[in-house]
Write a protein that holds these residues in place. Structure first.
Motif, PDB file in Angstrom:
ATOM      1  N   ILE A   1      57.116 127.951  18.157  1.00 30.42           N
ATOM      2  CA  ILE A   1      55.861 127.181  18.241  1.00 30.42           C
ATOM      3  C   ILE A   1      54.771 128.027  18.896  1.00 30.42           C
ATOM      4  O   ILE A   1      53.625 128.077  18.422  1.00 30.42           O
ATOM      5  N   TRP A   2      55.142 128.725  19.977  1.00 31.51           N
ATOM      6  CA  TRP A   2      54.140 129.589  20.633  1.00 31.51           C
ATOM      7  C   TRP A   2      53.651 130.669  19.665  1.00 31.51           C
ATOM      8  O   TRP A   2      52.456 130.938  19.560  1.00 31.51           O
TER       9      TRP A   2
ATOM     10  N   VAL B   1      46.336 119.245  14.795  1.00 32.96           N
ATOM     11  CA  VAL B   1      47.184 120.433  14.674  1.00 32.96           C
ATOM     12  C   VAL B   1      46.839 121.131  13.366  1.00 32.96           C
ATOM     13  O   VAL B   1      46.835 120.488  12.303  1.00 32.96           O
TER      14      VAL B   1
ATOM     15  N   GLU C   1      48.868 118.099  24.890  1.00 31.62           N
ATOM     16  CA  GLU C   1      49.257 117.732  23.543  1.00 31.62           C
ATOM     17  C   GLU C   1      50.256 118.749  22.970  1.00 31.62           C
ATOM     18  O   GLU C   1      51.245 118.375  22.332  1.00 31.62           O
ATOM     19  N   ARG C   2      49.980 120.016  23.201  1.00 34.23           N
ATOM     20  CA  ARG C   2      50.877 121.058  22.678  1.00 34.23           C
ATOM     21  C   ARG C   2      52.237 121.040  23.377  1.00 34.23           C
ATOM     22  O   ARG C   2      53.273 121.280  22.750  1.00 34.23           O
TER      23      ARG C   2
ATOM     24  N   SER D   1      55.709 120.359  21.453  1.00 35.43           N
ATOM     25  CA  SER D   1      56.836 121.282  21.575  1.00 35.43           C
ATOM     26  C   SER D   1      58.099 120.543  21.968  1.00 35.43           C
ATOM     27  O   SER D   1      59.197 120.808  21.457  1.00 35.43           O
TER      28      SER D   1
ATOM     29  N   TYR E   1      51.201 129.291  16.968  1.00 34.08           N
ATOM     30  CA  TYR E   1      49.831 129.117  17.454  1.00 34.08           C
ATOM     31  C   TYR E   1      49.166 130.481  17.655  1.00 34.08           C
ATOM     32  O   TYR E   1      47.979 130.662  17.362  1.00 34.08           O
TER      33      TYR E   1
END
Length: 615
Positions: free
Chosen positions: A13-14, A94, A31-32, A36, A17
């Protein structure tokens, strides 16, 4: 693994982004963080359900890639639904590329970690000291599967694959180099090969005999892997490696049994086998029990042998098994067994068969083989047994020893019973089945050679040029039953045993199959020696299956021939039996031997007469 997968998903996920926003340190918002956490909460149960934590990493198959892809796809779709719901709740937007990047990176990380771990666990530094270098003969799917299964299992290290197909030479299959079979001698020396495993399904049937003959000349141990169709599950492929059986070198083609004949002879019948604990008798019992008879009577003189075969057949089915301990020369015991159980089919396998032993014990050999057969056949005739089958021997043809002569007398007795049944129109069938040596039978030369090789030799031969017919025990049993079903009475059936085998060649092949060299003048310090000790009393240089091959007729079974040479019409068999019995009672061994062979010489003159007395 769950902890590592959670870290991998957070990293994915990191990275998603970071790639989407083109910055190494994307902002960490509530939110992130929440997204996650939801990604991991959604993925881990899916991974558990898809079995990602059940696999042993060391043995992870390549097909696991597809399971990982499916698991990540499902987890990503669930995450997308969560993102959609959060956006509807106003929890932020997103980018649409994030789920796609998350799926790709997550799949690479989850799968990559597993296969990297497998590579580390399986790699090592090469062949261990306790491992023996081996080649696999064949380059098909089974060979590749076997090589993979052997890796890290047991004490074999696969150096490469051997194949006859030039298109595969120099290529790698499953990570193993394929070498041409023509280079095998040099490869064995170069790599110190101790064993060759034949992947038989990769070798065409037409070429198997040539391959076997070639590899057994190389002085290494040879083993075989059965056809993949014979294996229940590929996971057990290593345990299915077996020794090459000597019958695989005999060059004989196997003809499947005619199930119709087997059922006709056995299904629903009351069957009795004399000599049930012997090599042929016990194999007959195993075959009979599979055809679901109504009852099986085991008649045997040896208590231990009877116990063994009884326990074995009891475990094989629900057929009623009746063990009878007694001698075939004991009329009352034989009559009681046949009468009380209503025997319909009788296979007479009881006999003394070891040539030198019978030669040294003439009176007992005649008593058991001749008068035992007379007793059983007479009682069978009196008790209306439908089918009587004598198991005879190729030594009955122009016999030079007492064992062969007694077997010929047994054939003549059975033929006489057939004549009487024919004249009385009882419908009973009496016949004999004649064949040579069965591999692995009690007293056979093959177990003797194996024992001598295991003890370091020497292997003893009576004469290297001596030839014998050989047949596998299960095939012999099937052909005996089928021959009995084909009989019309008075027949002597001959089983096709292929070409006779030179005993000298048999000994050499067995030594090579065991992985040893043959000691000779060129190789005096190693290997197994072959020692010629000379013929034993009564032994012939070669055996025959026919008195007159031109008189043999085919049957509906391609491996069974009918020698319809028939009756000894006009010859007084009963008078000869009386003379022989008198000699036995008076213990006149030389007289008994003379009577035994006198009848044989007379019988040979009338061998070409059929059951109706026609020439």
């Amino acid at each position: 693994m769950i902890f590592l997968d959670t870290g991998a998903l957070l990293l994915a996920i990191w990275a998603s982004y970071a790639i989407r926003l083109s910055i190494w340190t994307p902002a960490i918002t509530s939110e992130r963080v929440l997204l996650s956490a939801f990604a991991c909460i959604a993925a881990i149960p899916v991974f558990i359900r898809m079995g990602l934590y059940r696999s042993v990493i060391r043995y992870l198959p390549e097909a696991a890639v597809w399971t990982i892809l499916k698991a990540m796809l499902i987890a990503t779709m669930i995450w997308v639904i969560i993102i959609f719901l959060m956006e509807m709740a106003g929890q932020g937007i997103v980018p649409r590329s994030i789920p796609f990047l998350y799926f790709v990176l997550g799949t690479l990380l989850i799968g990559g970690m597993r296969f990297a771990a497998k590579w580390v666990l399986m790699a090592g530094t090469g062949m261990r000291r306790d491992e023996e270098p081996v080649f696999i003969y064949g380059a098909g799917p089974t060979a590749a599967q076997l090589a993979l299964a052997l890796k890290g299992h047991g004490n074999r290290y696969v150096m490469g694959l051997i194949d006859d197909d030039s298109t595969n030479h120099g290529r790698d299959i499953g990570g193993y180099r394929v070498f041409p079979s023509t280079e095998l001698p040099q490869l064995i020396d170069r790599y110190g090969i101790k064993e060759i495993i034949l992947s038989m399904s990769a070798i065409p049937i037409s070429q198997r005999q040539a391959v076997l003959a070639r590899v057994t000349e190389l002085g290494v141990k040879v083993r075989s892997l059965p056809d993949i169709s014979d294996l229940v599950d590929g996971r057990y492929i290593v345990s299915q490696i077996r020794e090459i059986e000597i019958d695989e070198l005999l060059g004989r083609s196997f003809v499947p049994a005619d199930n119709g004949l087997l059922d006709q002879a056995l299904a629903g019948k009351v069957v009795m086998v004399t000599g049930a604990g012997g090599s042929i008798g016990s194999e007959l019992c195993r075959l009979i029990i599979r055809r679901k008879p109504e009852k099986l009577i085991l008649f045997e003189a040896s208590e231990y042998a009877l116990y063994q075969i009884e326990q074995e057949v009891l475990a094989r089915g629900e057929t009623l098994i009746v063990p009878v301990l007694g001698s075939v020369t004991d009329r009352r015991t034989v009559e009681r067994a046949i009468r009380s159980h209503g025997v319909q089919v009788l296979y007479h396998a009881a006999a003394h068969k070891h040539v030198p032993l019978v030669e040294a014990n003439v009176l007992e050999g005649i008593r058991n083989n001749v008068f035992g057969t007379l007793t059983v056949a007479t009682v069978a005739a009196e008790q209306q047994v439908e089918s009587f089958v004598l198991i005879s021997s190729d030594k009955a043809v122009r016999p030079t020893n007492v064992m062969g002569a007694t077997k010929r007398w047994a054939e003549l007795i059975v033929r006489q019973m057939a004549i009487e049944a024919h004249s009385k129109s009882t419908g009973q069938v009496f016949c004999a089945v004649r064949f040579g040596n069965v591999i692995g039978s009690n007293g056979s030369v093959v177990p003797l050679f194996k024992k001598q090789i295991a003890s370091g030799g020497p292997v003893t031969l009576t004469d290297p040029d001596m030839t014998r017919y050989f047949m596998a025990i299960p095939e012999a049993a099937e052909l005996i039953v089928q021959a009995g079903a084909l009989s019309a009475g008075g027949d002597v059936f001959l089983l096709d045993m292929g070409e006779p085998v030179r005993i000298g060649d048999l000994a050499k092949n067995m030594i090579r199959l065991a992985g040893f060299q043959i000691r000779s003048s060129e190789n005096p310090d190693s290997g197994i020696a072959i020692e010629v000790i000379g013929k034993r009393p009564g032994e012939k240089l070669f055996e025959e299956l026919f008195y007159d091959r031109g008189n043999a007729k085919p049957t509906r079974h391609p491996k069974i021939t009918r020698a319809d040479s028939a009756a000894i019409t006009g010859y007084d068999m009963s008078a000869s039996l009386q003379k022989l019995e008198r000699a036995i009672l008076e213990e006149e061994e030389e007289e008994a031997r003379n009577i035994l062979f006198a009848l044989i010489r007379t019988d040979e003159l009338v061998e070409n007469t059929d059951i109706d007395g026609r020439p």
